[in-house]
Design a protein around this motif. Structure first.
Motif, PDB file in Angstrom:
ATOM      1  N   TYR A  37       1.943  10.540   9.015  1.00 43.74           N
ATOM      2  CA  TYR A  37       2.470   9.597  10.005  1.00 43.74           C
ATOM      3  C   TYR A  37       1.581   8.365  10.190  1.00 43.74           C
ATOM      4  CZ  TYR A  37      -0.971  11.760  13.120  1.00 43.74           C
ATOM      5  OH  TYR A  37      -2.147  12.222  13.665  1.00 43.74           O
ATOM      6  N   ASP A  38       0.353   8.424   9.685  1.00 48.40           N
ATOM      7  CA  ASP A  38      -0.569   7.303   9.836  1.00 48.40           C
ATOM      8  C   ASP A  38      -1.337   7.111   8.528  1.00 48.40           C
ATOM      9  OD1 ASP A  38      -2.057   5.252  10.950  1.00 48.40           O
ATOM     10  OD2 ASP A  38      -3.594   6.616  11.760  1.00 48.40           O
ATOM     11  N   PRO A  39      -1.155   5.963   7.868  1.00 49.50           N
ATOM     12  CA  PRO A  39      -0.386   4.792   8.272  1.00 49.50           C
ATOM     13  C   PRO A  39       1.124   5.008   8.146  1.00 49.50           C
ATOM     14  CG  PRO A  39      -1.314   4.471   6.085  1.00 49.50           C
ATOM     15  CD  PRO A  39      -1.881   5.751   6.586  1.00 49.50           C
ATOM     16  N   PRO A  40       1.915   4.193   8.866  1.00 49.47           N
ATOM     17  CA  PRO A  40       3.370   4.304   8.793  1.00 49.47           C
ATOM     18  C   PRO A  40       3.891   3.656   7.513  1.00 49.47           C
ATOM     19  CG  PRO A  40       2.769   2.496  10.223  1.00 49.47           C
ATOM     20  CD  PRO A  40       1.478   3.171   9.828  1.00 49.47           C
ATOM     21  N   PRO A  41       5.126   3.962   7.107  1.00 48.55           N
ATOM     22  CA  PRO A  41       5.687   3.367   5.891  1.00 48.55           C
ATOM     23  C   PRO A  41       5.696   1.839   5.904  1.00 48.55           C
ATOM     24  CG  PRO A  41       7.059   5.182   6.655  1.00 48.55           C
ATOM     25  CD  PRO A  41       6.042   4.946   7.718  1.00 48.55           C
ATOM     26  N   GLN A  42       5.828   1.255   7.095  1.00 46.68           N
ATOM     27  CA  GLN A  42       5.876  -0.209   7.198  1.00 46.68           C
ATOM     28  C   GLN A  42       4.582  -0.871   6.736  1.00 46.68           C
ATOM     29  OE1 GLN A  42       6.572   1.928   9.648  1.00 46.68           O
ATOM     30  NE2 GLN A  42       8.801   1.731   9.874  1.00 46.68           N
ATOM     31  N   ALA A  43       3.495  -0.088   6.691  1.00 42.59           N
ATOM     32  CA  ALA A  43       2.204  -0.650   6.273  1.00 42.59           C
ATOM     33  C   ALA A  43       2.227  -1.119   4.827  1.00 42.59           C
ATOM     34  CB  ALA A  43       1.096   0.383   6.484  1.00 42.59           C
ATOM     35  N   LEU A  44       3.150  -0.612   4.026  1.00 39.83           N
ATOM     36  CA  LEU A  44       3.238  -1.004   2.619  1.00 39.83           C
ATOM     37  C   LEU A  44       3.942  -2.355   2.426  1.00 39.83           C
ATOM     38  CD1 LEU A  44       4.195   2.377   0.910  1.00 39.83           C
ATOM     39  CD2 LEU A  44       2.147   1.030   0.422  1.00 39.83           C
ATOM     40  N   THR A  45       4.714  -2.771   3.394  1.00 37.59           N
ATOM     41  CA  THR A  45       5.525  -3.974   3.246  1.00 37.59           C
ATOM     42  C   THR A  45       4.669  -5.206   2.955  1.00 37.59           C
ATOM     43  OG1 THR A  45       7.185  -3.070   4.750  1.00 37.59           O
ATOM     44  CG2 THR A  45       7.258  -5.440   4.347  1.00 37.59           C
ATOM     45  N   GLY A  46       4.989  -5.880   1.860  1.00 40.61           N
ATOM     46  CA  GLY A  46       4.299  -7.097   1.474  1.00 40.61           C
ATOM     47  C   GLY A  46       3.100  -6.890   0.577  1.00 40.61           C
ATOM     48  N   LEU A  47       2.693  -5.653   0.349  1.00 39.94           N
ATOM     49  CA  LEU A  47       1.512  -5.394  -0.470  1.00 39.94           C
ATOM     50  C   LEU A  47       1.879  -5.356  -1.953  1.00 39.94           C
ATOM     51  CD1 LEU A  47      -0.346  -2.582   1.524  1.00 39.94           C
ATOM     52  CD2 LEU A  47      -0.698  -5.055   1.625  1.00 39.94           C
ATOM     53  N   PRO A  48       1.073  -5.993  -2.807  1.00 43.50           N
ATOM     54  CA  PRO A  48       1.330  -5.929  -4.252  1.00 43.50           C
ATOM     55  C   PRO A  48       0.995  -4.553  -4.822  1.00 43.50           C
ATOM     56  CG  PRO A  48      -0.710  -7.099  -3.831  1.00 43.50           C
ATOM     57  CD  PRO A  48      -0.095  -6.846  -2.494  1.00 43.50           C
ATOM     58  N   VAL A  49       1.759  -4.127  -5.797  1.00 39.26           N
ATOM     59  CA  VAL A  49       1.481  -2.863  -6.481  1.00 39.26           C
ATOM     60  C   VAL A  49       0.246  -3.056  -7.347  1.00 39.26           C
ATOM     61  CG1 VAL A  49       2.337  -1.153  -8.122  1.00 39.26           C
ATOM     62  CG2 VAL A  49       3.911  -2.200  -6.477  1.00 39.26           C
ATOM     63  N   THR A  50      -0.746  -2.196  -7.183  1.00 35.43           N
ATOM     64  CA  THR A  50      -2.000  -2.340  -7.923  1.00 35.43           C
ATOM     65  C   THR A  50      -2.259  -1.192  -8.897  1.00 35.43           C
ATOM     66  OG1 THR A  50      -3.114  -1.395  -5.974  1.00 35.43           O
ATOM     67  CG2 THR A  50      -3.144  -3.794  -6.221  1.00 35.43           C
ATOM     68  N   GLY A  51      -1.375  -0.214  -8.929  1.00 40.86           N
ATOM     69  CA  GLY A  51      -1.553   0.879  -9.881  1.00 40.86           C
ATOM     70  C   GLY A  51      -0.533   1.975  -9.696  1.00 40.86           C
ATOM     71  N   VAL A  52      -0.299   2.719 -10.750  1.00 40.73           N
ATOM     72  CA  VAL A  52       0.548   3.914 -10.715  1.00 40.73           C
ATOM     73  C   VAL A  52      -0.180   4.989 -11.511  1.00 40.73           C
ATOM     74  CG1 VAL A  52       2.837   4.908 -11.110  1.00 40.73           C
ATOM     75  CG2 VAL A  52       2.615   2.448 -10.682  1.00 40.73           C
ATOM     76  N   GLU A  53      -0.431   6.139 -10.895  1.00 45.44           N
ATOM     77  CA  GLU A  53      -1.201   7.198 -11.535  1.00 45.44           C
ATOM     78  C   GLU A  53      -0.511   8.543 -11.353  1.00 45.44           C
ATOM     79  OE1 GLU A  53      -3.772   6.571 -13.375  1.00 45.44           O
ATOM     80  OE2 GLU A  53      -4.084   4.471 -12.777  1.00 45.44           O
ATOM     81  N   ARG A  54      -1.007   9.536 -12.088  1.00 52.11           N
ATOM     82  CA  ARG A  54      -0.522  10.907 -11.978  1.00 52.11           C
ATOM     83  C   ARG A  54      -1.670  11.822 -11.594  1.00 52.11           C
ATOM     84  NH1 ARG A  54      -1.010  15.142 -15.128  1.00 52.11           N
ATOM     85  NH2 ARG A  54      -1.770  13.926 -16.907  1.00 52.11           N
ATOM     86  N   HIS A  55      -1.399  12.758 -10.673  1.00 51.60           N
ATOM     87  CA  HIS A  55      -2.338  13.817 -10.326  1.00 51.60           C
ATOM     88  C   HIS A  55      -1.565  15.132 -10.489  1.00 51.60           C
ATOM     89  CE1 HIS A  55      -4.651  10.588  -8.375  1.00 51.60           C
ATOM     90  NE2 HIS A  55      -3.519  10.250  -7.777  1.00 51.60           N
ATOM     91  N   GLY A  56      -1.761  15.824 -11.609  1.00 51.96           N
ATOM     92  CA  GLY A  56      -0.953  17.005 -11.862  1.00 51.96           C
ATOM     93  C   GLY A  56       0.512  16.632 -11.916  1.00 51.96           C
ATOM     94  N   LYS A  57       1.309  17.187 -10.996  1.00 45.89           N
ATOM     95  CA  LYS A  57       2.728  16.846 -10.910  1.00 45.89           C
ATOM     96  C   LYS A  57       3.022  15.878  -9.775  1.00 45.89           C
ATOM     97  CE  LYS A  57       3.883  21.358 -11.322  1.00 45.89           C
ATOM     98  NZ  LYS A  57       4.734  22.576 -11.401  1.00 45.89           N
ATOM     99  N   PHE A  58       1.974  15.304  -9.184  1.00 47.48           N
ATOM    100  CA  PHE A  58       2.135  14.296  -8.133  1.00 47.48           C
ATOM    101  C   PHE A  58       2.153  12.908  -8.757  1.00 47.48           C
ATOM    102  CE2 PHE A  58       0.424  17.885  -5.845  1.00 47.48           C
ATOM    103  CZ  PHE A  58       0.985  17.814  -4.579  1.00 47.48           C
ATOM    104  N   LEU A  59       3.005  12.042  -8.254  1.00 47.07           N
ATOM    105  CA  LEU A  59       3.056  10.653  -8.695  1.00 47.07           C
ATOM    106  C   LEU A  59       2.493   9.765  -7.586  1.00 47.07           C
ATOM    107  CD1 LEU A  59       5.928   9.092 -10.715  1.00 47.07           C
ATOM    108  CD2 LEU A  59       4.750   7.752  -8.993  1.00 47.07           C
ATOM    109  N   ASP A  60       1.640   8.810  -7.953  1.00 51.94           N
ATOM    110  CA  ASP A  60       0.873   8.005  -7.005  1.00 51.94           C
ATOM    111  C   ASP A  60       1.115   6.522  -7.269  1.00 51.94           C
ATOM    112  OD1 ASP A  60      -1.077   6.658  -5.549  1.00 51.94           O
ATOM    113  OD2 ASP A  60      -2.763   7.810  -6.341  1.00 51.94           O
ATOM    114  N   LEU A  61       1.818   5.869  -6.334  1.00 54.54           N
ATOM    115  CA  LEU A  61       2.038   4.420  -6.390  1.00 54.54           C
ATOM    116  C   LEU A  61       1.058   3.773  -5.416  1.00 54.54           C
ATOM    117  CD1 LEU A  61       4.056   2.047  -7.344  1.00 54.54           C
ATOM    118  CD2 LEU A  61       5.092   2.392  -5.098  1.00 54.54           C
TER     119      LEU A  61
END
Length: 286
Positions: A37-61
């Motif tokens: 719940y913290d940070p809220p989803p709105q915290a992502l708004t306007g931020l540039p994507v800086t990477g996409v990674e994998r941790h096992g079967k987890f996907l990380d944007l």
């Protein structure tokens, strides 16, 4: 369930599609899908994507230090759209669990089939804040994960190898499907005890682990998200092929069913020609 090869293909797909883009919104179709719940989803708004990674079967944007991490579980999937409709996703009004939008109008939806909702998303400042990531075992495709390291993990474990391969705290990224394929390639019974494996069997299992996953990653590479499920099924030699002919020896592929899952194997290739009892707490029929 998407496993290491499919998740890696999704990572590669998103890296290409989101290069140079910014997140313009994250919408929830299911409140329960977001486990933080913290940070809220709105915290992502306007931020540039800086990477996409994998941790096992987890996907990380990642977007400038914030990580939108999700696990697709058994029945979840990612659906990409080049031009998202402007309609805002409303909780409880759609089969879509989460929607992420980008600055060129594209985006993806996370969906989940069935009634057992296990798809999970997290918004954190450090991937290690996600409990499932903090307890992951080594990545089987890591450069520093050699046969010696694998043998050390197996040593002294009086656990069936099928269960170990699926245990994410033992090894990250392998699930039910690829563990069947790995054991078939290694010519080992799913119920062989890790502590009883000979040095030659450990070497076979390690080679099968790496070769199976590398081949699957190469097969999935470059495919759009919508084609990955079919590509995975097409590449299976025993998993999901009960009653079909083993492509190696010509025997019939058998199945052992459990309460909420099943495994497939070839008796000739893996169990000395003996079928496994199809019941919980299975063991070789005598």
């Amino acid at each position: 369930m998407p496993e290491l090869p499919e998740v890696q293909a999704l990572v590669d797909f998103l890296r290409t599609r989101t290069d140079g883009l910014a997140v313009t919104g994250v919408e929830l179709g299911s409140i329960s899908v977001l486990k933080t719940y913290d940070p809220p989803p709105q915290a992502l708004t306007g931020l540039p994507v800086t990477g996409v990674e994998r941790h096992g079967k987890f996907l990380d944007l990642e977007a400038e230090g914030l990580h939108l991490i999700f696990h697709l579980a058994r029945a979840g999937w990612l659906r990409w759209t080049d031009q998202m409709k402007p309609t805002v996703l409303r909780p409880g009004k759609s089969p879509i669990a989460l929607r992420c939008r980008f600055s060129d109008g594209s985006g993806f939806d996370l969906t989940e089939a069935g009634t057992r909702k296990r798809l999970a998303a997290y918004l954190v400042t450090d991937p290690q804040q996600v409990p499932g990531i903090a307890t992951l075992g080594p990545d089987p495709l890591a450069d520093d994960f050699g046969e010696q390291e694998f043998a050390a993990l197996l040593a002294g474990r009086r656990t069936q190898v099928k269960g170990l391969l699926r245990d994410q705290s033992f090894l990250a990224g392998v699930g039910n499907a690829y563990s069947d394929e790995i054991l078939h390639a290694a010519r080992l019974s799913p119920f062989a005890l890790a502590s009883k494996l000979t040095d030659e069997e450990v070497a076979r299992l390690y080679a099968a682990l790496r070769d199976t996953l590398v081949h699957a990653v190469e097969t999935a590479s470059g495919k759009p998200a919508k084609e990955l499920k079919d590509a995975k099924r097409a590449g299976m030699r025993v998993h999901g092929r009960t009653g079909e002919v083993c492509p190696v020896c010509g025997d019939v592929v058998r199945e052992v069913s459990f309460a909420d899952s099943s495994l497939q194997y070839c008796p000739t290739c893996q169990t000395g020609g003996k079928p496994l009892a199809d019941r919980r707490m299975s063991r070789l029929l005598k």
